[in-house]
Design a protein around this motif. Structure first.
Motif, PDB file in Angstrom:
ATOM      1  N   ARG A 581      30.644 -34.232   1.275  1.00  0.00           N
ATOM      2  CA  ARG A 581      31.061 -34.202   2.756  1.00  0.00           C
ATOM      3  C   ARG A 581      32.216 -34.930   3.169  1.00  0.00           C
ATOM      4  NH1 ARG A 581      26.873 -36.714   4.575  1.00  0.00           N
ATOM      5  NH2 ARG A 581      25.538 -34.988   5.209  1.00  0.00           N
ATOM      6  N   ASP A 582      32.202 -36.381   2.749  1.00  0.00           N
ATOM      7  CA  ASP A 582      33.295 -37.004   3.061  1.00  0.00           C
ATOM      8  C   ASP A 582      34.590 -36.766   2.375  1.00  0.00           C
ATOM      9  OD1 ASP A 582      31.287 -38.629   3.849  1.00  0.00           O
ATOM     10  OD2 ASP A 582      31.717 -40.593   3.123  1.00  0.00           O
ATOM     11  N   GLU A 583      34.525 -36.205   0.997  1.00  0.00           N
ATOM     12  CA  GLU A 583      35.777 -35.607   0.722  1.00  0.00           C
ATOM     13  C   GLU A 583      36.224 -34.384   1.241  1.00  0.00           C
ATOM     14  OE1 GLU A 583      37.011 -33.619  -3.700  1.00  0.00           O
ATOM     15  OE2 GLU A 583      34.972 -34.209  -3.729  1.00  0.00           O
ATOM     16  N   SER A 584      35.343 -33.445   1.757  1.00  0.00           N
ATOM     17  CA  SER A 584      35.689 -32.268   2.386  1.00  0.00           C
ATOM     18  C   SER A 584      36.426 -32.549   3.682  1.00  0.00           C
ATOM     19  CB  SER A 584      34.395 -31.190   2.699  1.00  0.00           C
ATOM     20  OG  SER A 584      33.915 -30.871   1.326  1.00  0.00           O
ATOM     21  N   TRP A 585      35.556 -33.389   4.526  1.00  0.00           N
ATOM     22  CA  TRP A 585      36.198 -33.976   5.899  1.00  0.00           C
ATOM     23  C   TRP A 585      37.376 -34.590   5.704  1.00  0.00           C
ATOM     24  CZ3 TRP A 585      31.587 -35.878   9.318  1.00  0.00           C
ATOM     25  CH2 TRP A 585      30.797 -34.723   9.616  1.00  0.00           C
ATOM     26  N   ARG A 586      37.824 -35.350   4.764  1.00  0.00           N
ATOM     27  CA  ARG A 586      39.026 -36.092   4.293  1.00  0.00           C
ATOM     28  C   ARG A 586      40.095 -34.968   4.262  1.00  0.00           C
ATOM     29  NH1 ARG A 586      36.683 -40.222   0.808  1.00  0.00           N
ATOM     30  NH2 ARG A 586      36.547 -42.051   1.917  1.00  0.00           N
ATOM     31  N   ARG A 587      39.819 -33.974   3.416  1.00  0.00           N
ATOM     32  CA  ARG A 587      40.916 -33.001   3.236  1.00  0.00           C
ATOM     33  C   ARG A 587      41.004 -31.896   4.376  1.00  0.00           C
ATOM     34  NH1 ARG A 587      37.804 -31.339  -1.540  1.00  0.00           N
ATOM     35  NH2 ARG A 587      37.248 -29.499  -0.260  1.00  0.00           N
ATOM     36  N   TYR A 588      39.966 -31.863   5.298  1.00  0.00           N
ATOM     37  CA  TYR A 588      40.051 -31.031   6.506  1.00  0.00           C
ATOM     38  C   TYR A 588      41.169 -31.764   7.338  1.00  0.00           C
ATOM     39  CZ  TYR A 588      38.740 -29.247  11.001  1.00  0.00           C
ATOM     40  OH  TYR A 588      38.708 -28.559  12.292  1.00  0.00           O
ATOM     41  N   TRP A 589      41.075 -33.121   7.422  1.00  0.00           N
ATOM     42  CA  TRP A 589      42.007 -33.934   8.347  1.00  0.00           C
ATOM     43  C   TRP A 589      43.401 -34.491   7.547  1.00  0.00           C
ATOM     44  CZ3 TRP A 589      36.821 -35.824  10.210  1.00  0.00           C
ATOM     45  CH2 TRP A 589      36.625 -35.306  11.506  1.00  0.00           C
ATOM     46  N   GLY A 590      43.505 -33.849   6.378  1.00  0.00           N
ATOM     47  CA  GLY A 590      44.464 -34.148   5.640  1.00  0.00           C
ATOM     48  C   GLY A 590      44.763 -35.761   5.379  1.00  0.00           C
ATOM     49  N   LEU A 591      43.687 -36.252   5.101  1.00  0.00           N
ATOM     50  CA  LEU A 591      43.649 -37.803   4.976  1.00  0.00           C
ATOM     51  C   LEU A 591      43.853 -38.152   3.469  1.00  0.00           C
ATOM     52  CD1 LEU A 591      40.767 -38.822   7.173  1.00  0.00           C
ATOM     53  CD2 LEU A 591      43.377 -38.706   7.987  1.00  0.00           C
ATOM     54  N   ASN A 592      44.266 -39.344   3.058  1.00  0.00           N
ATOM     55  CA  ASN A 592      44.255 -39.818   1.888  1.00  0.00           C
ATOM     56  C   ASN A 592      42.769 -40.320   1.221  1.00  0.00           C
ATOM     57  OD1 ASN A 592      44.936 -41.294  -0.529  1.00  0.00           O
ATOM     58  ND2 ASN A 592      46.346 -42.641   0.109  1.00  0.00           N
ATOM     59  N   PRO A 593      42.401 -39.471   0.322  1.00  0.00           N
ATOM     60  CA  PRO A 593      41.247 -39.713  -0.511  1.00  0.00           C
ATOM     61  C   PRO A 593      40.749 -41.264  -0.738  1.00  0.00           C
ATOM     62  CG  PRO A 593      42.267 -38.579  -1.939  1.00  0.00           C
ATOM     63  CD  PRO A 593      43.339 -38.543  -0.592  1.00  0.00           C
ATOM     64  N   ASP A 594      41.869 -41.838  -1.021  1.00  0.00           N
ATOM     65  CA  ASP A 594      41.489 -43.478  -1.295  1.00  0.00           C
ATOM     66  C   ASP A 594      41.790 -44.333  -0.041  1.00  0.00           C
ATOM     67  OD1 ASP A 594      41.180 -42.523  -3.941  1.00  0.00           O
ATOM     68  OD2 ASP A 594      43.393 -42.557  -4.504  1.00  0.00           O
ATOM     69  N   GLY A 595      42.004 -43.698   1.091  1.00  0.00           N
ATOM     70  CA  GLY A 595      42.271 -44.492   2.304  1.00  0.00           C
ATOM     71  C   GLY A 595      41.109 -45.301   2.903  1.00  0.00           C
ATOM     72  N   GLY A 596      39.712 -45.486   1.968  1.00  0.00           N
ATOM     73  CA  GLY A 596      38.614 -45.894   2.688  1.00  0.00           C
ATOM     74  C   GLY A 596      38.019 -45.285   3.751  1.00  0.00           C
ATOM     75  N   VAL A 597      36.882 -45.760   4.453  1.00  0.00           N
ATOM     76  CA  VAL A 597      36.049 -45.175   5.377  1.00  0.00           C
ATOM     77  C   VAL A 597      35.481 -46.493   6.295  1.00  0.00           C
ATOM     78  CG1 VAL A 597      34.012 -43.983   5.830  1.00  0.00           C
ATOM     79  CG2 VAL A 597      35.316 -43.407   3.912  1.00  0.00           C
ATOM     80  N   GLY A 598      35.630 -46.005   7.647  1.00  0.00           N
ATOM     81  CA  GLY A 598      35.295 -47.042   8.586  1.00  0.00           C
ATOM     82  C   GLY A 598      33.935 -46.657   9.113  1.00  0.00           C
ATOM     83  N   VAL A 599      33.511 -47.247  10.024  1.00  0.00           N
ATOM     84  CA  VAL A 599      32.001 -47.132  10.572  1.00  0.00           C
ATOM     85  C   VAL A 599      32.127 -46.868  12.195  1.00  0.00           C
ATOM     86  CG1 VAL A 599      29.733 -47.628  10.674  1.00  0.00           C
ATOM     87  CG2 VAL A 599      30.965 -48.277   8.655  1.00  0.00           C
ATOM     88  N   LEU A 600      31.674 -45.992  12.670  1.00  0.00           N
ATOM     89  CA  LEU A 600      31.576 -45.656  13.761  1.00  0.00           C
ATOM     90  C   LEU A 600      30.259 -46.377  14.557  1.00  0.00           C
ATOM     91  CD1 LEU A 600      31.897 -41.697  14.372  1.00  0.00           C
ATOM     92  CD2 LEU A 600      33.581 -43.519  15.086  1.00  0.00           C
ATOM     93  N   HIS A 601      30.310 -46.839  15.872  1.00  0.00           N
ATOM     94  CA  HIS A 601      29.031 -47.742  16.197  1.00  0.00           C
ATOM     95  C   HIS A 601      28.061 -46.813  16.837  1.00  0.00           C
ATOM     96  CE1 HIS A 601      26.880 -50.044  19.524  1.00  0.00           C
ATOM     97  NE2 HIS A 601      27.146 -50.938  18.434  1.00  0.00           N
ATOM     98  N   ARG A 602      26.857 -47.034  16.206  1.00  0.00           N
ATOM     99  CA  ARG A 602      25.718 -46.185  16.810  1.00  0.00           C
ATOM    100  C   ARG A 602      24.444 -47.190  17.179  1.00  0.00           C
ATOM    101  NH1 ARG A 602      23.291 -41.587  12.911  1.00  0.00           N
ATOM    102  NH2 ARG A 602      24.952 -40.491  14.021  1.00  0.00           N
ATOM    103  N   HIS A 603      23.948 -46.860  18.343  1.00  0.00           N
ATOM    104  CA  HIS A 603      22.816 -47.759  18.748  1.00  0.00           C
ATOM    105  C   HIS A 603      21.551 -46.648  18.698  1.00  0.00           C
ATOM    106  CE1 HIS A 603      20.240 -50.431  20.866  1.00  0.00           C
ATOM    107  NE2 HIS A 603      20.119 -49.556  21.730  1.00  0.00           N
ATOM    108  N   CYS A 604      20.693 -46.836  18.203  1.00  0.00           N
ATOM    109  CA  CYS A 604      19.231 -46.148  18.386  1.00  0.00           C
ATOM    110  C   CYS A 604      17.993 -47.003  18.831  1.00  0.00           C
ATOM    111  CB  CYS A 604      19.068 -45.690  16.764  1.00  0.00           C
ATOM    112  SG  CYS A 604      20.177 -44.349  16.077  1.00  0.00           S
TER     113      CYS A 604
END
Length: 694
Positions: A581-604
């Motif tokens: 999923r991460d790989e597909s979403w990176r490709r979808y947005w044209g991002l560098n596959p080695d660019g790292g991943v950040g975290v969205l803030h979530r409160h549950c």
């Protein structure tokens, strides 16, 4: 005017004698009609009539065309091919239809292992033919695909009878909006469910050994793979296994990415290059061997004997390779070429490509929508058409007086030209399916393909032949050295600056327009028309048109992702990291596959999970009605059960979670602060749209 146009098309010449259309334009056009019908039937989101309807309609149409004696009329022939394509597709859908899971289930599963793959950097994967699910043996899927992260009692092989507990779900759909429909592919592979092993996998008593031909061939493939990996360890052995028997699961993610980014991905898929090299090596060996025996050479032509024996080698390689679409296409073309040798005709032409495409689509109509079919036929057709046109120039011919240096230089020049033509042909398909295009591939192929053609593939043929007498060790060792060089070169080229062009996901219009322009260049023989079409084709490649979503949400509502515009990173929350999923979403947005991943803030909490997605907006996944009013009063995107939707009276956007179960992922577009929500594809009622079966 109409009559004059028909006369021109019938003769394929202008009044001044210059060619308007390719001499095989009729067969090419009929093949396109057949393929368009297959693609439409498989792609259309709503259910279409079945076999009986199209069989009757095709029969009536053929009878009318025969009575009217209209078999020379192009429109009538195209109509017949369109109906035959629809008929072939309906027959295929009816043939592969089988029971499928429609909801997630926790089951006790027993069955026979059809495939078991041990992957170097991922959990093992296996495909089971179930014999019992929760003590029931009726209405079971033909196959179930599982990821195995649990223990196994003993080594598993194909044919073992196993028992385990598993979490099974319907096959997943597209990973990105407008992406490839994996549920559709699973349907045609007869995979009715997929999921994870939830207990130890116990190997029961093995069933009686199957005497089916396919089972025997698979046993031979596995035996060859084991012997290769014993002699050639590491990734060189993994690539060797992929080249010889078609098993690519041993190749790790890093090696596969480097080979793909270097523009050498065709080396991992057994296709025209490998089939051609193996068959050519066998042909010339047999021809020289028989020519050296006067008793044979004086009575029959060694070339024709070699053609028959080389075809046998090609057939054996086809069976060992797993019979993928690209391999079947290559085998059909090789067969046509060798038949041309036997009857003293031109070896390679667009006629053979069209016949190969018709043969594959008649058996597997769904392949028209696969990237393998599109890229392999595009590259091969472009090469044949280009060299047919270039063959009229004198500089294409090498005289006997040419020296060794000149021959080497011309060979490298032709390699560069071949690579350029191939990259030009497959560019729109690579951008549409993978959102990447290798720029360095032209240079990489010039360096690597000679190594493959002169060392690797001949040694692969020799190694397999010598395995029967146990003398395969030394050629495999040398083969491993050659593949290590290939892997090192792929890492080098892939790491170069600007080696890969990455774009966002193009639209369907981009692929359709590019395909039409490609067909025009393929069929037309007017320099002006081809030049204009080529210029438009190049413009489309350089600036692929497409609008990507600003936020993606998977069908569970738990995984949410967007792009951080300041850093160019993927920001995501939920799910497992560094997966498909991460790989597909990176490709979808044209991002560098080695660019790292950040975290969205979530409160549950006990009532809802609220995720911040930027611009003071939130996505709220409801757990109870207690959080409904607060979420709807704001500008949140609210995800909850459909029966709560009528209580959402604020400015929030409510998305029923039942709709998200039917299409994945949810795409959110931000147009100057105004949010628009769209699913990855319209809800349909085709057999592979599992929600329609509930």
């Amino acid at each position: 005017m109409r009559k004059q146009l028909q006369e021109i098309l019938a003769k394929s010449y202008k009044t001044d004698g210059s060619v308007v259309l390719h001499s095989e334009w009729r067969l090419i056009g009929l093949t396109i009609c057949f393929g368009v019908a297959c693609g439409f039937y498989i792609w259309f989101p709503r259910e279409l009539p079945g076999v009986t309807f199209f069989l009757a309609l095709t029969g009536v149409t053929i009878a009318l065309v025969t009575v009217r004696r209209a078999w020379r009329n192009g429109a009538a022939l195209c109509l017949v091919m369109l109906l035959l394509g629809l008929l072939a597709s309906s027959v295929r859908v009816a043939h592969v239809s089988a029971p499928r899971f429609t909801v997630e289930r926790f089951v006790t599963l027993e069955g026979v292992v059809a495939e078991y793959e041990v992957r170097p950097d991922k959990a093992p994967r296996m495909i089971i033919s179930p014999t019992r699910v929760n003590q029931t043996s009726q209405g079971l899927p033909s196959y179930v695909r599982l990821i195995v992260r649990t223990k196994v009692t003993e080594p598993i092989e194909a044919g073992d009878h196993v028992s385990l507990k598993a979490i099974l779900t319907p096959p997943s759909g597209p990973a990105v909006p407008g992406g490839f429909d994996f549920a559709r592919r699973a349907f045609f592979e007869r995979i009715g469910a997929e999921g994870y092993a939830a207990s130890t996998v116990e190997v029961l008593n093995q069933p009686e050994q199957s005497i089916k031909f396919t089972g025997a061939v698979n046993d031979i493939r596995r035996s060859i793979a084991d012997q290769i990996t014993e002699v050639v360890p590491g990734q060189a052995g993994a690539v060797a296994v992929a080249l010889i028997v078609g098993y690519r699961h041993l190749i790790d993610k890093e090696t596969a990415a480097s080979i793909r980014d270097a523009g050498l991905a065709h080396l991992l898929a057994i296709s025209g290059l490998h089939m051609g090299l193996i068959t050519a090596a066998a042909f010339f060996i047999f021809e020289y061997a028989f020519a050296a025996v006067p008793a044979i050479a004086l009575r029959m032509r060694p070339k024709k004997i070699a053609a028959v024996l080389a075809w046998g080698i090609a057939l054996s390689y086809l069976m060992l390779s797993g019979m993928g679409v690209a391999t079947v296409r290559a085998f059909i073309m090789i067969s046509v070429a060798l038949l041309a040798v036997l009857v003293d005709r031109r070896v390679l032409s667009l006629r053979s490509i069209a016949l190969a495409a018709l043969s594959i689509l008649a058996i597997w109509p769904e392949t028209i929508l696969s990237v393998s079919f599109q890229m392999s036929f595009a590259a091969t057709a472009a090469l044949v058409a280009a060299y047919e046109w270039l063959s009229k120039f004198d500089w294409m011919r090498v005289g006997h007086e040419a020296g060794g240096f000149e021959r080497i230089a011309r060979y490298l020049g032709f390699m560069a030209l071949t690579s350029l033509i191939s990259q030009f042909a497959i560019a729109p398909f690579a951008l549409y399916h993978f959102q990447t295009l290798s720029i360095i591939g032209i240079v990489a192929n010039v360096v690597v393909v000679p190594l493959m053609s002169m060392i690797v593939m001949p040694l692969a043929l020799v190694s397999v032949v010598l395995m029967n007498i146990g003398l395969h060790h030394w050629p495999l060792v040398v083969l491993g050295w050659g593949l290590e060089v290939v892997i090192d070169l792929s890492h080098y080229f892939a790491s170069m600056p600007y080696a890969v062009f990455r774009s966002g996901a193009p639209s369907d219009v981009f692929l359709l327009a590019s395909s039409i322009l490609f067909i025009v260049m393929l069929v037309m023989r007017s320099t002006r028309v081809v030049g204009i079409a080529g210029a438009l084709y190049l413009i489309a490649i350089m600036a692929p048109y497409g609008t990507t979503a600003d936020i993606l949400i998977d069908n569970s509502g738990r995984v949410i992702g967007r792009v951080d515009q300041s850093s160019g990173r993927l920001l995501i929350v939920g799910g497992r990291r560094d997966g498909f999923r991460d790989e597909s979403w990176r490709r979808y947005w044209g991002l560098n596959p080695d660019g790292g991943v950040g975290v969205l803030h979530r409160h549950c909490d006990a009532y809802a999970c609220r995720t911040a997605v930027g611009n003071n907006r939130y996505i709220t996944v409801l757990k109870s009605m207690s959080a409904l009013r607060r979420a709807c009063d704001g500008d949140d995107i609210v995800i909850g059960t459909k029966r709560w939707q009528r209580y959402c009276h604020g400015t929030g956007i409510y998305v029923p979670e039942e709709n998200m179960d039917t299409s994945s992922p949810l795409a959110i577009y931000d147009n100057d602060g105004k949010l628009t929500i769209a699913f990855s594809k319209p809800l349909g009622n085709r057999p592979w749209h599992y929600a329609s079966n509930r």
